[in-house]
Design a protein around this motif. Sequence first.
Motif, short mmCIF file in Angstrom:
data_model
loop_
_atom_site.label_atom_id
_atom_site.label_comp_id
_atom_site.label_asym_id
_atom_site.label_seq_id
_atom_site.Cartn_x
_atom_site.Cartn_y
_atom_site.Cartn_z
N PHE A 33 37.74 8.49 -12.93
CA PHE A 33 37.35 8.64 -14.33
C PHE A 33 36.99 10.10 -14.64
N TYR A 34 36.32 10.72 -13.69
CA TYR A 34 35.96 12.13 -13.89
C TYR A 34 37.21 12.97 -14.13
N PHE B 114 29.04 15.19 -17.84
CA PHE B 114 28.49 14.01 -17.17
C PHE B 114 27.02 14.17 -16.81
N SER C 71 38.95 -4.68 -11.37
CA SER C 71 38.90 -3.80 -12.54
C SER C 71 40.28 -3.20 -12.79
N THR C 72 40.47 -2.72 -13.99
CA THR C 72 41.79 -2.17 -14.31
C THR C 72 42.08 -0.91 -13.53
N ALA C 73 41.04 -0.14 -13.22
CA ALA C 73 41.30 1.09 -12.46
C ALA C 73 41.91 0.76 -11.11
N SER D 208 46.01 12.49 -15.42
CA SER D 208 46.40 11.09 -15.35
C SER D 208 45.85 10.47 -14.06
N THR D 209 45.80 9.16 -14.03
CA THR D 209 45.25 8.48 -12.85
C THR D 209 46.07 8.80 -11.60
N GLU E 169 36.11 4.83 -8.43
CA GLU E 169 36.54 4.80 -9.82
C GLU E 169 35.85 5.92 -10.58
N ASP E 170 34.65 6.29 -10.10
CA ASP E 170 33.94 7.40 -10.72
C ASP E 170 34.74 8.70 -10.61
N GLN E 171 35.31 8.90 -9.42
CA GLN E 171 36.09 10.13 -9.20
C GLN E 171 37.31 10.14 -10.11
N ARG F 94 35.40 5.05 -20.55
CA ARG F 94 35.15 4.60 -19.19
C ARG F 94 35.52 3.13 -19.03
N ASP F 95 36.13 2.83 -17.87
CA ASP F 95 36.58 1.49 -17.56
C ASP F 95 35.39 0.53 -17.43
N ASN G 8 40.18 11.79 -15.13
CA ASN G 8 40.75 11.35 -16.41
C ASN G 8 40.08 12.08 -17.56
N VAL H 185 30.57 13.86 -10.42
CA VAL H 185 30.93 13.37 -9.08
C VAL H 185 31.49 14.49 -8.22
N ARG I 254 42.63 15.22 -23.59
CA ARG I 254 43.63 16.22 -24.01
C ARG I 254 43.52 16.49 -25.52
N GLU J 9 42.43 9.93 -20.52
CA GLU J 9 43.00 11.27 -20.38
C GLU J 9 43.58 11.80 -21.68
#
Lengths: 252, 482
Positions: free
Chosen positions: B433-434, A84, B2-4, B441-442, B429-431, A50-51, B436, A88, A77, A73
Amino acid sequence: MLEIRNLHAGIDGKQILKGVTLTINPGEVHAIMGPNGSGKSTLSAVLAGRDGYEVTAGEVIYQGKSLLEMAPEERAREGVFLAFQYPVEIPGVNSTYFLKAALNEVRKHHGLVELDAIEFLALVKDKMKALELREDFLKRPVNEGFSGGEKKKNEIFQMAVLEPKLAILDETDSGLDIDALKVVSAGVNRLRRADNAQLVITHYQRLLAYVIPDFVHVLCDGRIVRSGGKELALELEQRGYDWILSERNHTA
Amino acid sequence: MSTATETIEGLVKQDYKYGFVTDIENESAPPGLSEDIVRLISSKKGEPEFLLEWRLRAYRYWLTMTPPDWPQVHYPPIDFQDIIYYSAPKRRGDAPKSLDEVDPKLLEMYAKLGIPLRERERLAGVAVDAVLDSVSVGTTFKEKLAEKGVIFCSFSEAVREHPDLVKKHLGSVVPYTDNYYAALNSAVFSDGSFCYIPKGVRCPMELSTYFRINAAKSGQFERTLIVAEEGSHVSYLEGCTAPMRDENQLHAAVVELVAMDGAEIKYSTVQNWYPGDENGRGGIFNFVTKRGLAKGRCSKISWTQVETGSAITWKYPSCILQGDNSVGEFYSVAVTNNYQQADTGTKMIHIGKNTKSTIISKGISAGRGQNSYRGLVKIMKSASHARNFSQCDSLLIGNRCGAHTFPYIEVKNTTARVEHEATTSKIGEDQIFYCNQRGLSTQDAVNMIVNGYCKEVFRQLPMEFAVEAQKLLGVSLEGSVG
């Protein structure tokens, strides 16, 4: 399978994990317990990538590779799955579409052909039944309007479909009534195999009555302060966390 | 940051894919606007006297007007004397008799755009009228439509072949006095599409027009008129692209729809004009007046728009619900990225009894984009039991964009029911990350989230175009969202 060595990590400049060391072998179920604020969720967040979390020292080796160098990701994979604590909602995105895309990313990564919608539906049908999910479930948007129990069931359903090597269950029991807890636990147990591992993070012992761990670790103030067998969970339930904390202060 | 968020913003930065310029010899009028230019346009097209007179009246009226300053958009004043008002691909000899005689370079350009000008191509089953700069280039499937009595041709051809229909309906929904840009268009419009569906006919295929501005400094002023007679049905789609140029180009179109008793017109737009570069240089100024008149009882007009292009969008596809029990719908996705600005929405004017309207607007802002929804719901005294439902959602990507909502509601009949809902949300960002964490991929995650957000609108588009719109959204936002 997973080796966490002296892991230090924090968020917003605040140190939360202060040297966690833990080894998980294939076929094992480990439980991490601990009081609020001990760093349980930080550990799962760091493992999943997580970021916003900063690792200041230590390393994590997953199947011979450095986990922390992989993008979230890529970890997914490679078979790392996080169930979680608060799944979300993604409005408007159909659950079938979402999960099929996820599964196909994993398959692509392993050089397997992607499944089409019909193959996918055939694959998921039994897994839905096992978790007592209704037929219309796949047509609904991801987690949108789901009850707390449905969201948690959905996490375990996704886990069943993606078949991870390492599953991290973050407070999966929170917000579940006893019936849902049994269904979810049975789902988790069914996925237990000799070649995969589970890391169950929980505050309470009650989940561990259904998902029986091989090892129990107590996380306090960013460190694992005690490890033992499944009986340690029961002891904690009876005596509370204070017991370990005071004992630890005493020896220190 | 943030990086996201940075990643998302990185994704938003994608080049405009349709920015090529085709080297075609053009025949152009000198820049500037005067009565002489209006006369020149009219004579170039061999128009009847009534039309020239109408143009001149519009021009003289336009001279008395000033550009609107109320939209939530900012741009330097436009020099109307620096614009070329007529530009046509030069023809070898006379007008082409068939597509085989059309400049191959032109056909190549349409191929690049993915436009099915040739009947055998991908979107077989779609009749296309393609308008390049100011002139309609070719209309496919004409014979097949003619069997049903459907007229689908360029506006110029309609003026020649069906002057009575044009005379009867031109300006009946959007009079030249309506607004500044409608007046300008009325004076100088050079071509566009015309469509007539006779009584009781269900148009056998989707009708489609592609617009492209090619020549430098030229404005495009097309005019579309669709008339659906009693009990008829038509679905119409327009697509727009333009090459990349440093200076801004003006697009001021007018679309008029007329639906008689029980008739239904579904009008879908996928607008992808050049939006300008990431520093806000260049791009199309898109000032468009679109309006449908639900004239007959139980008639229906439905607008669906996917707006991803243009530096500035100023556009309010509207419905005048005159017939009792008539229905108006507006479904919109508007994307602003980089320095794009959009002020768009709709007007639903309820006049007849039991009239019903639905507004679903989805704004997406990324980069430094500014997105405004502006909508009017007006229930006149005569509109007993009128109903409206409006939903205006805004989605923000990043921290430097903006979303604004300006709903206007006027109700003069107490039996009316008007509902308005509005939401603003940020891609979490939560969505991401979920997604990811499930292996996506982002970029795929953002695309998925935005498409989910726009679903109610995409559902309204004809199937093939819904796919196209999803891809376009992906490009615009890989830009930033897709």
